[in-house]
Enzyme design. Structure first.
Site, PDB file in Angstrom:
ATOM      1  N   SER A  29       0.806  -1.230   0.000  1.00  0.00           N
ATOM      2  CA  SER A  29       0.000   0.000   0.000  1.00  0.00           C
ATOM      3  C   SER A  29       0.836   1.275   0.000  1.00  0.00           C
ATOM      4  CB  SER A  29      -0.964  -0.006   1.190  1.00  0.00           C
ATOM      5  OG  SER A  29      -1.954  -0.992   1.012  1.00  0.00           O
ATOM      6  N   LYS A  78     -10.594  -4.726   9.653  1.00  0.00           N
ATOM      7  CA  LYS A  78     -11.727  -4.320   8.818  1.00  0.00           C
ATOM      8  C   LYS A  78     -13.055  -4.474   9.559  1.00  0.00           C
ATOM      9  CE  LYS A  78      -9.405  -5.757   4.540  1.00  0.00           C
ATOM     10  NZ  LYS A  78      -9.498  -6.609   3.329  1.00  0.00           N
ATOM     11  N   ASP A 114     -12.664  -3.084  -1.426  1.00  0.00           N
ATOM     12  CA  ASP A 114     -12.272  -4.413  -1.889  1.00  0.00           C
ATOM     13  C   ASP A 114     -13.219  -4.915  -2.972  1.00  0.00           C
ATOM     14  OD1 ASP A 114     -10.031  -4.719  -0.248  1.00  0.00           O
ATOM     15  OD2 ASP A 114     -11.206  -5.547   1.401  1.00  0.00           O
ATOM     16  N   GLY A 137     -12.906 -20.542   0.051  1.00  0.00           N
ATOM     17  CA  GLY A 137     -12.601 -19.794   1.263  1.00  0.00           C
ATOM     18  C   GLY A 137     -13.845 -19.131   1.820  1.00  0.00           C
ATOM     19  N   GLY A 251      -3.653 -11.810  -7.889  1.00  0.00           N
ATOM     20  CA  GLY A 251      -4.241 -10.927  -6.902  1.00  0.00           C
ATOM     21  C   GLY A 251      -3.799  -9.481  -6.955  1.00  0.00           C
TER      22      GLY A 251
END
Length: 292
Positions: A29, A78, A114, A137, A251
């Site tokens: 980031s 989060k 996201d 997942g 990703g």
């Protein structure tokens, strides 16, 4: 809690941002956000990585002064941040997590970028309208993937998890989103375990290795895999799908596009230099890989 915070235009003067998490030293980031600030001419802006465990989040947020523009958050922050916010976007409420905090007008506003990152990544790869999809997942990223698939028009999704008893929170998210979910487990996985022409793996690196060939074989011709892992790359699952001729998406684009939206929210600018951020992130990934 209210709907999405739209901001009040470009934020003037010097400002600070940071990504919080534990561990956080590996985060890309700072590279992405600093590149964006440079491209936008925001020479007085800064962006750092701050080690912050869940139990320290409230104290840290209380310590932030008026110079702060926003925060990026990793799991489990989060979810932990939600009760600390003044307003939360409807989407962040639905998925049960805010990966972005914007400070403006004396208030803390929670957003989820996201979902945007996933939608943009799939669209960029030409996967805009899957007939059906399977998510591997059951954590926070799986919840965002559910919301992204809903935005892409799917009302039913297959969820494949390692332990069905740990899928409760994700099923709650599905109920809030109005998405029907069929839950299966990785144990005894076979060709019937994958529904549709898109598989989104939200599993940690290595977690799908033992099922890579079965998952790849279950994908139809011209099927696609989106694996949220970006390092090390490619994963065993990505290699297996690629070897069978399937499309593979890593990703990093998700990380890139969610950061682009964060920069827009924090700065109030719409002219974010996406390609400069992409080049900087890819260069950093390559640099780290060369050192391993």
């Amino acid at each position: 809690m209210t709907g999405p915070h739209r901001g009040t235009g470009p934020r003037p003067g010097r400002a600070r941002g940071a990504v919080l998490g534990s561990p956080i030293a590996h985060s890309l980031s700072p590279i992405l956000h600093r590149t964006a600030y440079a491209g936008l001419g925001l020479g007085d802006w800064s962006y750092d990585a701050i080690e912050c465990a869940e139990g320290d989040l409230a104290t840290l947020m209380e310590s932030l002064g008026p110079e702060w523009a926003g925060l990026s958050l990793t799991m489990p922050l989060k979810r932990a941040v939600l009760p600390l916010l003044d307003t939360v976007s409807d989407l962040a409420v639905e998925v049960g997590g805010a990966n972005t905090v914007v400070f403006r007008d004396g208030a803390r506003h929670g957003e989820n970028t996201d979902v945007y990152g996933i939608v943009q990544t799939l669209a960029e790869a030409g996967v805009a309208a899957p007939s059906a999809a399977t998510i591997l997942g059951g954590g926070a990223t799986a919840a965002s993937a559910l919301a992204a698939l809903r935005e892409m028009g799917l009302a039913e999704v297959t969820l494949v998890v390692r332990n069905a008893s740990r899928a409760g929170e994700t099923l709650d998210v599905a109920e809030r989103l109005g998405v029907a979910v069929a839950v299966r487990t990785l144990d005894g996985f076979d060709r019937s375990g994958v529904d549709g022409d898109l598989v989104i793996s939200t599993l940690p690196s290595g977690a799908a290795d033992g099922f890579a060939h079965e998952i790849a074989a279950a994908l139809p011709d011209k099927g696609a895999l989106f694996d949220v892992v970006y390092s090390p790359w490619p994963t065993a699952l990505a290699r297996a799908v690629r070897d069978r001729g399937g499309a593979v998406i890593g990703g990093f684009p998700m990380l890139l596009h969610q950061a682009v939206k964060q920069v827009e929210l924090m700065t109030g600018r719409a002219d974010v230099p996406v390609e400069a951020m992409r080049a900087a992130g890819e260069a950093e990934i390559a640099r780290r890989a060369a050192q391993e």
